[in-house]
Design a protein around this motif. Structure first.
Motif, mmCIF file in Angstrom:
data_model
loop_
_atom_site.group_PDB
_atom_site.id
_atom_site.type_symbol
_atom_site.label_atom_id
_atom_site.label_comp_id
_atom_site.label_asym_id
_atom_site.label_seq_id
_atom_site.Cartn_x
_atom_site.Cartn_y
_atom_site.Cartn_z
ATOM 1 N N ARG A 68 8.955 4.427 1.554
ATOM 2 C CA ARG A 68 8.114 5.603 1.827
ATOM 3 C C ARG A 68 7.728 6.301 0.526
ATOM 4 O O ARG A 68 6.569 6.691 0.337
ATOM 5 C CB ARG A 68 8.839 6.578 2.759
ATOM 6 N N LEU A 69 8.668 6.435 -0.400
ATOM 7 C CA LEU A 69 8.385 7.048 -1.699
ATOM 8 C C LEU A 69 7.305 6.269 -2.431
ATOM 9 O O LEU A 69 6.355 6.845 -2.964
ATOM 10 C CB LEU A 69 9.673 7.096 -2.527
ATOM 11 N N LEU A 70 7.432 4.951 -2.444
ATOM 12 C CA LEU A 70 6.451 4.109 -3.130
ATOM 13 C C LEU A 70 5.089 4.153 -2.447
ATOM 14 O O LEU A 70 4.055 4.196 -3.118
ATOM 15 C CB LEU A 70 6.959 2.666 -3.190
ATOM 16 N N ARG A 71 5.095 4.149 -1.123
ATOM 17 C CA ARG A 71 3.840 4.148 -0.363
ATOM 18 C C ARG A 71 3.088 5.471 -0.531
ATOM 19 O O ARG A 71 1.871 5.494 -0.686
ATOM 20 C CB ARG A 71 4.142 3.871 1.108
ATOM 21 N N THR A 72 3.816 6.591 -0.497
ATOM 22 C CA THR A 72 3.179 7.913 -0.561
ATOM 23 C C THR A 72 2.947 8.393 -1.988
ATOM 24 O O THR A 72 2.246 9.374 -2.193
ATOM 25 C CB THR A 72 4.018 8.960 0.188
ATOM 26 N N LYS A 73 3.581 7.696 -2.954
ATOM 27 C CA LYS A 73 3.450 8.084 -4.366
ATOM 28 C C LYS A 73 3.806 9.562 -4.565
ATOM 29 O O LYS A 73 3.132 10.303 -5.282
ATOM 30 C CB LYS A 73 2.057 7.768 -4.893
ATOM 31 N N PRO B 190 1.169 -3.446 3.402
ATOM 32 C CA PRO B 190 -0.024 -3.066 2.671
ATOM 33 C C PRO B 190 0.101 -3.130 1.151
ATOM 34 O O PRO B 190 -0.878 -3.118 0.459
ATOM 35 C CB PRO B 190 -0.268 -1.625 3.131
ATOM 36 N N PHE B 191 1.311 -3.220 0.625
ATOM 37 C CA PHE B 191 1.453 -3.326 -0.816
ATOM 38 C C PHE B 191 2.653 -4.207 -1.142
ATOM 39 O O PHE B 191 3.586 -4.327 -0.372
ATOM 40 C CB PHE B 191 1.603 -1.953 -1.467
ATOM 41 N N LYS B 192 2.583 -4.826 -2.295
ATOM 42 C CA LYS B 192 3.683 -5.670 -2.755
ATOM 43 C C LYS B 192 4.774 -4.757 -3.292
ATOM 44 O O LYS B 192 4.506 -3.830 -4.052
ATOM 45 C CB LYS B 192 3.190 -6.605 -3.845
ATOM 46 N N LEU B 193 5.992 -5.010 -2.879
ATOM 47 C CA LEU B 193 7.108 -4.196 -3.336
ATOM 48 C C LEU B 193 7.435 -4.529 -4.785
ATOM 49 O O LEU B 193 7.557 -5.702 -5.142
ATOM 50 C CB LEU B 193 8.336 -4.448 -2.465
ATOM 51 N N PRO B 194 7.592 -3.497 -5.618
ATOM 52 C CA PRO B 194 7.970 -3.762 -7.007
ATOM 53 C C PRO B 194 9.441 -4.176 -7.099
ATOM 54 O O PRO B 194 10.235 -3.936 -6.195
ATOM 55 C CB PRO B 194 7.733 -2.412 -7.694
ATOM 56 N N THR B 195 9.784 -4.789 -8.203
ATOM 57 C CA THR B 195 11.163 -5.195 -8.462
ATOM 58 C C THR B 195 12.039 -3.969 -8.708
ATOM 59 O O THR B 195 11.614 -3.010 -9.354
ATOM 60 C CB THR B 195 11.216 -6.135 -9.682
ATOM 61 N N VAL B 196 13.246 -4.022 -8.173
ATOM 62 C CA VAL B 196 14.241 -2.966 -8.394
ATOM 63 C C VAL B 196 15.179 -3.444 -9.496
ATOM 64 O O VAL B 196 15.712 -4.548 -9.419
ATOM 65 C CB VAL B 196 15.060 -2.695 -7.109
ATOM 66 N N HIS B 197 15.345 -2.618 -10.527
ATOM 67 C CA HIS B 197 16.305 -2.932 -11.591
ATOM 68 C C HIS B 197 17.508 -2.034 -11.390
ATOM 69 O O HIS B 197 17.373 -0.812 -11.381
ATOM 70 C CB HIS B 197 15.699 -2.714 -12.976
#
Length: 160
Positions: free
Chosen positions: A104-109, A28-35
């Protein structure tokens, strides 16, 4: 065009749209880049990066001799430190955090600074050592340094 052929053509035309819709629901969402900031010689950090890439993340790496200054700059308490520090979608990650917890952290904000797996527990992503799995917690870290358990990974019985 006869009716059965017309139905077949309509069904075939709809298939790509149905596949795209199914893919959108699964992702459902594009994963952001991990630095990631890590030592150039740390094998377990490299294994964690491989784990994140296998989970669909794009990872950029900055090699440093000491992750402490980066950890401090990003606000992660030193007592929650591990061998690498990362930043993804505005959240700080410290140590061998499983990719599913990051998603899960990114999805649930979820409100907070980020996630930490203090130390280097055996069996966490990048710290695999055969069938051995030590219990560990993924901690949700608040900006004031308070923590709560975000996920718990129990110890498993050695396989015979």
């Amino acid at each position: 065009m006869n009716p059965s052929r017309r139905h077949l053509m309509l069904a075939l035309a709809a298939t790509p749209a149905a596949l795209l819709a199914a893919h959108a629901q699964a992702n459902p969402f594009k994963l952001p880049t991990v630095h990631v900031w890590k030592s150039p010689t740390c094998g377990c950090c490299t294994a964690w990066v491989d784990h994140m890439r296998a989970a669909g993340f794009t990872v950029n790496i900055t090699e440093v001799d000491d992750t402490g200054p980066t950890r401090k700059r990003l606000g992660m308490p030193a007592k929650l430190g591990s061998c690498h520090t990362a930043l993804v979608g505005g959240y700080v990650l410290e140590g061998h955090v499983p990719a599913d917890d990051v998603k899960r952290l990114l999805r649930t904000k979820t409100a907070g600074l980020g996630l930490s797996v203090p130390g280097m527990p055996v069996g966490s992503p990048g710290m695999e050592m055969g069938p051995r799995l030590d219990p560990y917690d993924v901690l949700l870290v608040q900006r004031d340094g308070r923590t709560s358990v975000f996920s718990h990974y129990p110890k498993t019985k050695p396989q015979a």
